[in-house]
Design a protein around this motif. Structure first.
Motif, PDB file in Angstrom:
ATOM      1  N   PRO A  72     -79.741 -40.940 -84.435  1.00 57.25           N
ATOM      2  CA  PRO A  72     -78.508 -40.165 -84.654  1.00 57.25           C
ATOM      3  C   PRO A  72     -78.019 -40.236 -86.096  1.00 57.25           C
ATOM      4  CG  PRO A  72     -78.336 -41.627 -82.734  1.00 57.25           C
ATOM      5  CD  PRO A  72     -79.543 -42.046 -83.495  1.00 57.25           C
ATOM      6  N   LEU A  73     -77.299 -39.182 -86.509  1.00 57.85           N
ATOM      7  CA  LEU A  73     -76.639 -39.203 -87.812  1.00 57.85           C
ATOM      8  C   LEU A  73     -75.363 -40.037 -87.771  1.00 57.85           C
ATOM      9  CD1 LEU A  73     -76.966 -35.504 -89.090  1.00 57.85           C
ATOM     10  CD2 LEU A  73     -78.184 -37.523 -89.920  1.00 57.85           C
ATOM     11  N   ASN A  74     -74.889 -40.349 -86.565  1.00 62.50           N
ATOM     12  CA  ASN A  74     -73.685 -41.186 -86.406  1.00 62.50           C
ATOM     13  C   ASN A  74     -74.012 -42.633 -86.768  1.00 62.50           C
ATOM     14  OD1 ASN A  74     -71.958 -39.162 -85.464  1.00 62.50           O
ATOM     15  ND2 ASN A  74     -72.673 -39.397 -83.375  1.00 62.50           N
ATOM     16  N   LYS A  75     -74.106 -42.931 -88.046  1.00 60.58           N
ATOM     17  CA  LYS A  75     -74.476 -44.276 -88.494  1.00 60.58           C
ATOM     18  C   LYS A  75     -73.413 -44.823 -89.438  1.00 60.58           C
ATOM     19  CE  LYS A  75     -78.200 -45.610 -87.672  1.00 60.58           C
ATOM     20  NZ  LYS A  75     -78.697 -46.396 -86.512  1.00 60.58           N
ATOM     21  N   TRP A  76     -73.187 -46.130 -89.357  1.00 59.69           N
ATOM     22  CA  TRP A  76     -72.212 -46.766 -90.249  1.00 59.69           C
ATOM     23  C   TRP A  76     -72.626 -46.595 -91.708  1.00 59.69           C
ATOM     24  CZ3 TRP A  76     -67.744 -47.408 -88.422  1.00 59.69           C
ATOM     25  CH2 TRP A  76     -67.527 -47.850 -87.109  1.00 59.69           C
ATOM     26  N   ALA A  77     -73.928 -46.533 -91.956  1.00 63.09           N
ATOM     27  CA  ALA A  77     -74.406 -46.378 -93.330  1.00 63.09           C
ATOM     28  C   ALA A  77     -73.961 -45.058 -93.942  1.00 63.09           C
ATOM     29  CB  ALA A  77     -75.933 -46.475 -93.361  1.00 63.09           C
ATOM     30  N   LYS A  78     -73.616 -44.074 -93.125  1.00 65.88           N
ATOM     31  CA  LYS A  78     -73.096 -42.801 -93.620  1.00 65.88           C
ATOM     32  C   LYS A  78     -71.568 -42.778 -93.624  1.00 65.88           C
ATOM     33  CE  LYS A  78     -77.080 -39.974 -92.307  1.00 65.88           C
ATOM     34  NZ  LYS A  78     -77.463 -39.695 -93.701  1.00 65.88           N
ATOM     35  N   PHE A  79     -70.965 -43.530 -92.695  1.00 71.19           N
ATOM     36  CA  PHE A  79     -69.516 -43.493 -92.557  1.00 71.19           C
ATOM     37  C   PHE A  79     -68.812 -44.280 -93.660  1.00 71.19           C
ATOM     38  CE2 PHE A  79     -65.892 -43.880 -89.199  1.00 71.19           C
ATOM     39  CZ  PHE A  79     -65.181 -42.928 -89.891  1.00 71.19           C
ATOM     40  N   ALA A  80     -69.310 -45.475 -93.972  1.00 72.11           N
ATOM     41  CA  ALA A  80     -68.654 -46.310 -94.988  1.00 72.11           C
ATOM     42  C   ALA A  80     -68.578 -45.619 -96.356  1.00 72.11           C
ATOM     43  CB  ALA A  80     -69.360 -47.663 -95.095  1.00 72.11           C
ATOM     44  N   PRO A  81     -69.654 -44.995 -96.842  1.00 73.73           N
ATOM     45  CA  PRO A  81     -69.544 -44.268 -98.126  1.00 73.73           C
ATOM     46  C   PRO A  81     -68.572 -43.093 -98.052  1.00 73.73           C
ATOM     47  CG  PRO A  81     -71.845 -44.696 -97.586  1.00 73.73           C
ATOM     48  CD  PRO A  81     -71.051 -45.038 -96.368  1.00 73.73           C
ATOM     49  N   ALA A  82     -68.512 -42.443 -96.878  1.00 71.55           N
ATOM     50  CA  ALA A  82     -67.580 -41.317 -96.724  1.00 71.55           C
ATOM     51  C   ALA A  82     -66.139 -41.802 -96.817  1.00 71.55           C
ATOM     52  CB  ALA A  82     -67.824 -40.614 -95.388  1.00 71.55           C
ATOM     53  N   ILE A  83     -65.844 -42.951 -96.226  1.00 71.26           N
ATOM     54  CA  ILE A  83     -64.497 -43.520 -96.315  1.00 71.26           C
ATOM     55  C   ILE A  83     -64.172 -43.875 -97.774  1.00 71.26           C
ATOM     56  CG2 ILE A  83     -63.015 -45.456 -95.648  1.00 71.26           C
ATOM     57  CD1 ILE A  83     -64.535 -45.599 -93.015  1.00 71.26           C
ATOM     58  N   THR A  84     -65.140 -44.488 -98.437  1.00 72.50           N
ATOM     59  CA  THR A  84     -64.943 -44.874 -99.832  1.00 72.50           C
ATOM     60  C   THR A  84     -64.636 -43.656-100.703  1.00 72.50           C
ATOM     61  OG1 THR A  84     -66.424 -46.773 -99.593  1.00 72.50           O
ATOM     62  CG2 THR A  84     -66.012 -45.980-101.830  1.00 72.50           C
ATOM     63  N   LYS A  85     -65.389 -42.579-100.519  1.00 71.17           N
ATOM     64  CA  LYS A  85     -65.156 -41.367-101.300  1.00 71.17           C
ATOM     65  C   LYS A  85     -63.772 -40.783-101.020  1.00 71.17           C
ATOM     66  CE  LYS A  85     -66.963 -36.767-102.370  1.00 71.17           C
ATOM     67  NZ  LYS A  85     -65.625 -36.146-102.291  1.00 71.17           N
ATOM     68  N   GLU A 146     -77.215 -46.741 -77.804  1.00 68.88           N
ATOM     69  CA  GLU A 146     -77.440 -46.471 -79.220  1.00 68.88           C
ATOM     70  C   GLU A 146     -77.924 -45.045 -79.482  1.00 68.88           C
ATOM     71  OE1 GLU A 146     -78.159 -50.897 -78.496  1.00 68.88           O
ATOM     72  OE2 GLU A 146     -78.752 -49.013 -77.542  1.00 68.88           O
ATOM     73  N   GLN A 147     -78.461 -44.395 -78.462  1.00 68.48           N
ATOM     74  CA  GLN A 147     -78.983 -43.038 -78.650  1.00 68.48           C
ATOM     75  C   GLN A 147     -77.869 -42.034 -78.961  1.00 68.48           C
ATOM     76  OE1 GLN A 147     -80.857 -42.909 -74.881  1.00 68.48           O
ATOM     77  NE2 GLN A 147     -82.800 -43.745 -75.602  1.00 68.48           N
ATOM     78  N   TYR A 148     -76.610 -42.429 -78.751  1.00 67.12           N
ATOM     79  CA  TYR A 148     -75.480 -41.556 -79.077  1.00 67.12           C
ATOM     80  C   TYR A 148     -74.968 -41.819 -80.488  1.00 67.12           C
ATOM     81  CZ  TYR A 148     -75.451 -40.814 -74.039  1.00 67.12           C
ATOM     82  OH  TYR A 148     -75.826 -40.503 -72.755  1.00 67.12           O
ATOM     83  N   GLY A 149     -75.342 -42.950 -81.071  1.00 72.04           N
ATOM     84  CA  GLY A 149     -74.867 -43.304 -82.401  1.00 72.04           C
ATOM     85  C   GLY A 149     -74.242 -44.680 -82.418  1.00 72.04           C
ATOM     86  N   ASP A 150     -73.801 -45.095 -83.608  1.00 72.14           N
ATOM     87  CA  ASP A 150     -73.281 -46.455 -83.794  1.00 72.14           C
ATOM     88  C   ASP A 150     -71.842 -46.634 -83.344  1.00 72.14           C
ATOM     89  OD1 ASP A 150     -75.631 -47.385 -84.859  1.00 72.14           O
ATOM     90  OD2 ASP A 150     -75.040 -47.074 -86.939  1.00 72.14           O
ATOM     91  N   TYR A 151     -71.043 -45.569 -83.414  1.00 70.51           N
ATOM     92  CA  TYR A 151     -69.616 -45.796 -83.251  1.00 70.51           C
ATOM     93  C   TYR A 151     -68.982 -44.980 -82.136  1.00 70.51           C
ATOM     94  CZ  TYR A 151     -70.534 -42.822 -87.387  1.00 70.51           C
ATOM     95  OH  TYR A 151     -71.053 -41.932 -88.290  1.00 70.51           O
TER      96      TYR A 151
END
Length: 549
Positions: A72-85, A146-151
């Motif tokens: 899934p694209l629902n990953k913390w590795a994508k969310f944390a940078p988005a929050i930072t930006k 986990e198949q739905y994503g991390d969060y």
């Protein structure tokens, strides 16, 4: 206890004492500032200027290593940078934003405690008042899903959100109350399975005990940080016994199920369908193996997801506008009957076997049954469904599902040349829906019509994007990361400026596990060929090449 542990505990106790003394001093004193300390007047200061002088520490779980695009694209590795930006866009200085990832709740609780002890204990009161801790607890509550994503927000931690049922759809009887009670009180069969699993797996029991201890320590540390003046925001799943300034609820199982059911209602035009010419719909809900330590959480997820699905689809099955080719769902099905459509799906072969059993009829020699829509729950299941339907000789392209869609047209849309407008899919080739209203037609299983059905999923797997583009999979879904990140940054800046966060349109008051909280929640996105450019390509989640273009 290790030397490091003794020193950390000593610092933690010293900090706790300092916090207590500062609170007493504040209560007895006249509120004067120490010499040389510049205080931010939160009554007069602007949100942006407060943000510029504030610190943000973000703690998230680590994703682990993934070398496959079948995730899934629902990953913390994508969310944390988005929050930072989003934080920097809101006026926070990048040098004042730190991110920390941890693989377990035990390690995360240690790191949060170290930060609170080492940083906040040595900081001025003014600095503490302008520090926000954003924490996504690294719990194992989503284990097995986990198949739905991390969060995904765990079923027992989710408030009941509006499923936005279509007009005139009605509702299933006591769907909300039943779902809420079931997630907190599993069925006896589920409890027996849980006991058997726990009795046979001492390691799981020890891990659960360690995690419970870590959760209590994390909650205690965050309480101390709040007393020192720091702000707190919790993401995805709340901590028992701790009430943050803001809780950010992610997609719930009920929402994920309802989202896909709504897509089927819309694309199959069930509102216009009659019971004389019903649509054939299959619902496939994956769960873990009985002897798997994740089976309890996956079953709780399945139970809640079906409540969301049935809240939308039940009226159509009840009045005969929708039928199940496999007979798993009927007019008398209730939201308690989730097990009728649940199946073990830890491997692709299990999904294939389940689909074959539902569509191949009673005889191996019979032709597969006609089906108009398949709700696959996540992209792992839907990917196998797409492959198996091809093997069973179901045929179709995006043009068959919707004559207005051609790959060249989609390319034009994704490159900005023109808009793509989807219409409801056409009737099956052998459908008798052109018959006059007064004609009496009997319902049939539709054996022999192997036109391609509407298939739904969730997770936005990168390798499934070409199938979304060409219409093999009608839609997928994922968290609205950009919107949530914007909300989190705006709310953080607001609380740092000392303003009322409930004045923000996207912050609502709700009760979770008996505690009233300020909640941020955005509905998950339904992604199809028509909006894939705007939702996934433009934000940079995937490329044109990922979409097969």
């Amino acid at each position: 206890m290790t030397t490091r542990g003794k020193h950390t505990l000593a610092r933690f106790l010293a900090f706790a004492t300092a916090v207590a003394l500062s609170m007493v001093s504040a209560a007895c004193g006249n509120g004067q500032q120490d010499a040389g300390t510049t205080s931010i007047d939160t009554d007069k200061v602007s949100v942006s200027s407060a943000a510029a002088k504030s610190n943000v520490m973000i703690f998230t779980p680590s994703d682990g290593i993934s070398i496959s695009s079948h995730t899934p694209l629902n990953k913390w590795a994508k969310f944390a940078p988005a929050i930072t930006k989003s934080l920097t866009d809101a006026g926070f200085q990048s040098k004042n934003i730190k991110v920390r990832t941890d693989g377990t709740l035990t390690k995360q609780s240690d790191d949060v405690q170290d930060y609170v002890v080492n940083q906040l204990s040595s900081a001025s009161d003014d600095t503490n008042r302008h520090t926000t801790l954003i924490v996504a607890p690294a719990t194992s509550g989503n284990k097995g899903n986990e198949q739905y994503g991390d969060y995904v927000t765990n079923p027992t931690d989710a408030t009941t959100y509006d499923t936005e049922k279509p007009a005139n759809a009605g509702s299933s009887t006591d769907a909300n109350s039943n779902a809420d009670s079931k997630t907190s009180s599993p069925s006896s069969s589920s409890s027996e399975k849980s006991n058997q699993t726990q009795d046979g797996n001492e390691k799981d029991k020890a891990d659960a005990k360690d995690e419970a201890t870590a959760a209590k320590r994390l909650a205690k540390t965050l309480k101390l940080a709040k007393k020192a003046g720091a702000r707190t925001i919790i993401l995805a799943n709340p901590l028992a016994g701790f009430n943050p300034d803001i809780f950010v609820s992610m997609s719930t199982p009920r929402q994920i199920g309802a989202l896909q059911a709504q897509q089927l209602v819309s694309k199959l035009a069930l509102e216009k369908t009659t019971k004389m010419h019903p649509k054939a719909v299959e619902v496939m809900i994956p769960v873990g193996e009985d002897d798997d330590s994740t089976s309890d959480t996956s079953e709780a997820f399945a139970e809640e997801a079906f409540a969301g699905i049935w809240d939308v689809l039940q009226p159509y099955f009840k009045d005969g506008r929708a039928i199940s080719p496999s007979k798993r769902l009927t007019a008398t099905t209730t939201d308690k009957d989730w097990e009728s459509v649940a199946f073990k799906a830890s491997k692709a072969a299990e999904v294939k076997t389940e689909l074959d059993a539902r569509l191949n009829g009673s005889s191996k020699d019979s032709k597969p049954l006609h089906v108009d829509g398949i709700l696959g729950m996540n992209d792992f299941v839907s990917s196998v469904v797409v492959d198996e339907l091809t093997s069973l000789k179901y045929t179709g392209t995006a043009a068959d599902i919707n004559p207005e869609i051609e790959v060249s047209g989609i390319v034009g849309t994704l490159t900005g040349k023109h808009n793509l407008n989807k219409q409801a899919p056409p009737k099956p080739k052998d459908s008798k829906q052109d018959a006059t209203e007064g004609e009496e037609q009997e319902q049939t299983d539709g054996e022999g019509d192997l036109s391609w059905p509407i298939i739904t999923g969730y997770g936005a797997y990168t390798d499934m994007m070409p199938d979304v583009v060409n219409g093999k999979q009608w839609m997928t879904g994922m968290e609205d990361i950009q919107k949530l990140s914007h909300d989190i940054a705006g709310a953080t800046a607001t609380i740092e400026a000392g303003k009322n966060v409930t004045d923000l349109s996207y912050v609502k008051a709700a009760t979770i596990n008996g505690s009233k909280m300020n909640i941020i929640h955005e509905k998950p996105m339904a992604i199809s060929a028509s909006n894939l450019k705007h939702l996934l390509i433009e934000p940079g989640y995937i490329s044109l090449a990922d979409a097969g273009l």
